[in-house]
Design a protein around this motif. Structure first.
Motif, PDB file in Angstrom:
ATOM      1  N   TYR A 243       0.818  -1.210   0.000  1.00  0.00           N
ATOM      2  CA  TYR A 243       0.000   0.000   0.000  1.00  0.00           C
ATOM      3  C   TYR A 243       0.850   1.259   0.000  1.00  0.00           C
ATOM      4  O   TYR A 243       0.471   2.266  -0.593  1.00  0.00           O
ATOM      5  CB  TYR A 243      -0.972  -0.026   1.183  1.00  0.00           C
ATOM      6  CG  TYR A 243      -1.941  -1.173   1.100  1.00  0.00           C
ATOM      7  CD1 TYR A 243      -2.579  -1.481  -0.106  1.00  0.00           C
ATOM      8  CD2 TYR A 243      -2.210  -1.977   2.195  1.00  0.00           C
ATOM      9  CE1 TYR A 243      -3.455  -2.539  -0.210  1.00  0.00           C
ATOM     10  CE2 TYR A 243      -3.086  -3.045   2.107  1.00  0.00           C
ATOM     11  CZ  TYR A 243      -3.706  -3.322   0.907  1.00  0.00           C
ATOM     12  OH  TYR A 243      -4.575  -4.380   0.805  1.00  0.00           O
ATOM     13  N   SER A 244       2.008   1.201   0.651  1.00  0.00           N
ATOM     14  CA  SER A 244       2.929   2.338   0.615  1.00  0.00           C
ATOM     15  C   SER A 244       3.446   2.551  -0.801  1.00  0.00           C
ATOM     16  O   SER A 244       3.522   3.693  -1.285  1.00  0.00           O
ATOM     17  CB  SER A 244       4.090   2.087   1.576  1.00  0.00           C
ATOM     18  OG  SER A 244       5.054   3.111   1.481  1.00  0.00           O
ATOM     19  N   PHE A 245       3.783   1.461  -1.485  1.00  0.00           N
ATOM     20  CA  PHE A 245       4.261   1.539  -2.862  1.00  0.00           C
ATOM     21  C   PHE A 245       3.179   2.134  -3.766  1.00  0.00           C
ATOM     22  O   PHE A 245       3.474   3.013  -4.596  1.00  0.00           O
ATOM     23  CB  PHE A 245       4.643   0.146  -3.352  1.00  0.00           C
ATOM     24  CG  PHE A 245       4.980   0.066  -4.818  1.00  0.00           C
ATOM     25  CD1 PHE A 245       6.254   0.374  -5.263  1.00  0.00           C
ATOM     26  CD2 PHE A 245       4.018  -0.314  -5.756  1.00  0.00           C
ATOM     27  CE1 PHE A 245       6.562   0.309  -6.612  1.00  0.00           C
ATOM     28  CE2 PHE A 245       4.321  -0.380  -7.091  1.00  0.00           C
ATOM     29  CZ  PHE A 245       5.595  -0.067  -7.536  1.00  0.00           C
TER      30      PHE A 245
ATOM     31  N   GLU B 223      -0.960   6.746  -7.002  1.00  0.00           N
ATOM     32  CA  GLU B 223      -1.899   7.341  -6.056  1.00  0.00           C
ATOM     33  C   GLU B 223      -3.350   7.177  -6.521  1.00  0.00           C
ATOM     34  O   GLU B 223      -3.704   7.533  -7.640  1.00  0.00           O
ATOM     35  CB  GLU B 223      -1.596   8.830  -5.863  1.00  0.00           C
ATOM     36  CG  GLU B 223      -2.449   9.482  -4.783  1.00  0.00           C
ATOM     37  CD  GLU B 223      -2.073  10.940  -4.563  1.00  0.00           C
ATOM     38  OE1 GLU B 223      -2.680  11.570  -3.682  1.00  0.00           O
ATOM     39  OE2 GLU B 223      -1.170  11.434  -5.264  1.00  0.00           O
ATOM     40  N   GLY B 224      -4.163   6.620  -5.650  1.00  0.00           N
ATOM     41  CA  GLY B 224      -5.581   6.436  -5.944  1.00  0.00           C
ATOM     42  C   GLY B 224      -5.907   5.134  -6.655  1.00  0.00           C
ATOM     43  O   GLY B 224      -7.089   4.791  -6.802  1.00  0.00           O
ATOM     44  N   LEU B 225      -4.896   4.391  -7.104  1.00  0.00           N
ATOM     45  CA  LEU B 225      -5.147   3.141  -7.822  1.00  0.00           C
ATOM     46  C   LEU B 225      -5.505   2.031  -6.841  1.00  0.00           C
ATOM     47  O   LEU B 225      -4.843   1.838  -5.830  1.00  0.00           O
ATOM     48  CB  LEU B 225      -3.911   2.730  -8.630  1.00  0.00           C
ATOM     49  CG  LEU B 225      -4.035   1.413  -9.420  1.00  0.00           C
ATOM     50  CD1 LEU B 225      -5.002   1.571 -10.579  1.00  0.00           C
ATOM     51  CD2 LEU B 225      -2.664   0.948  -9.913  1.00  0.00           C
ATOM     52  N   ILE B 226      -6.549   1.283  -7.167  1.00  0.00           N
ATOM     53  CA  ILE B 226      -6.930   0.099  -6.408  1.00  0.00           C
ATOM     54  C   ILE B 226      -6.657  -1.113  -7.284  1.00  0.00           C
ATOM     55  O   ILE B 226      -7.025  -1.133  -8.464  1.00  0.00           O
ATOM     56  CB  ILE B 226      -8.423   0.149  -6.017  1.00  0.00           C
ATOM     57  CG1 ILE B 226      -8.678   1.365  -5.111  1.00  0.00           C
ATOM     58  CG2 ILE B 226      -8.849  -1.130  -5.303  1.00  0.00           C
ATOM     59  CD1 ILE B 226     -10.145   1.576  -4.776  1.00  0.00           C
ATOM     60  N   LEU B 227      -6.004  -2.112  -6.704  1.00  0.00           N
ATOM     61  CA  LEU B 227      -5.693  -3.319  -7.469  1.00  0.00           C
ATOM     62  C   LEU B 227      -6.963  -4.131  -7.697  1.00  0.00           C
ATOM     63  O   LEU B 227      -7.314  -5.029  -6.931  1.00  0.00           O
ATOM     64  CB  LEU B 227      -4.655  -4.171  -6.733  1.00  0.00           C
ATOM     65  CG  LEU B 227      -3.197  -3.783  -6.866  1.00  0.00           C
ATOM     66  CD1 LEU B 227      -2.312  -4.826  -6.194  1.00  0.00           C
ATOM     67  CD2 LEU B 227      -2.785  -3.602  -8.326  1.00  0.00           C
TER      68      LEU B 227
END
Length: 218
Positions: A6-8, A14-18
């Motif tokens: 999550y830090s990466f 920024e803002g991307l959800i896997l």
């Protein structure tokens, strides 16, 4: 390990959800066509193209020194205890060094759908490894085979569940997602870090999204 992921993502995506489709969630991305849509998917010629393209792209994105986060999400109902009885074979089957299994991390994520009677959850598995510790060729082939009745199907004993596998290159800040035999999304924090893929494999780009991708690299 979970915090590292999550830090990466926060620092570089920024803002991307896997979650698929990644291509439409991040501007600096390319969607490649893997199989030939006008030919039967299970034909020998089409399978050869599918394997060749997916493996070639993987080799181009990852080198032997890169640190990789191998992320596997399994979407299932909360009351499905399959993973407790039989740990996910993505890591047991496709790791060369079984000692790495002791470094495998697990997270349970809740997910709700209005049209679903049962609460859905995601079992997220993470492992930091390197290219030479993964049997990536058979793993990529297994992903491509997922829609077929094939012995390498990853969830063949748990067909009611679905999965996604993401390869995260921590050094190059690139995410590789072969979503099935149809296509592969490759995302980068900086578009210039994947320009070489755009130029070298331009004829593999999915025509449906070509206009957007061409515009990105103008």
């Amino acid at each position: 390990m979970i915090r590292n992921l999550y830090s990466f993502l926060n620092q570089n995506f920024e803002g991307l959800i896997l979650t698929p489709p990644l291509f439409y969630s991040w501007n600096n991305s390319i969607r490649f066509e893997i199989s030939n849509p006008i030919k039967p998917h299970y034909s020998k010629e089409n399978l050869q193209q599918t394997f060749q393209r997916s493996i070639t792209l993987f080799k181009k994105v990852f080198n032997e020194r890169d640190e990789i986060l191998l992320v596997t999400d399994v979407l299932t109902t909360r009351n499905n205890h399959f993973l407790q009885r039989k740990p996910l074979n993505v890591y047991k089957k496709y790791l060369k060094d079984k000692n790495l299994l002791y470094k495998l991390h697990h997270q349970l994520l809740g997910r709700f759908f209005e049209d679903e009677a049962d609460e859905m959850v995601i079992h997220r598995f993470l492992l930091q490894c390197k290219k030479n510790t993964i049997r990536y060729v058979p793993l990529l082939k297994a992903i491509c085979y997922e829609d077929y009745a094939h012995s390498s199907t990853i969830l063949k004993s748990n067909q009611e569940s679905g999965y996604e596998i993401y390869f995260v290159n921590l050094n190059k800040k690139i995410i590789f997602h072969l979503y099935d035999d149809r296509g592969c999304d490759i995302l980068a924090a900086d578009k210039e870090d994947i320009r070489y893929l755009y130029e070298e494999f331009n004829d593999w780009i999915l025509d449906y999204d070509r206009k957007r991708i061409d515009h990105l690299f103008e």
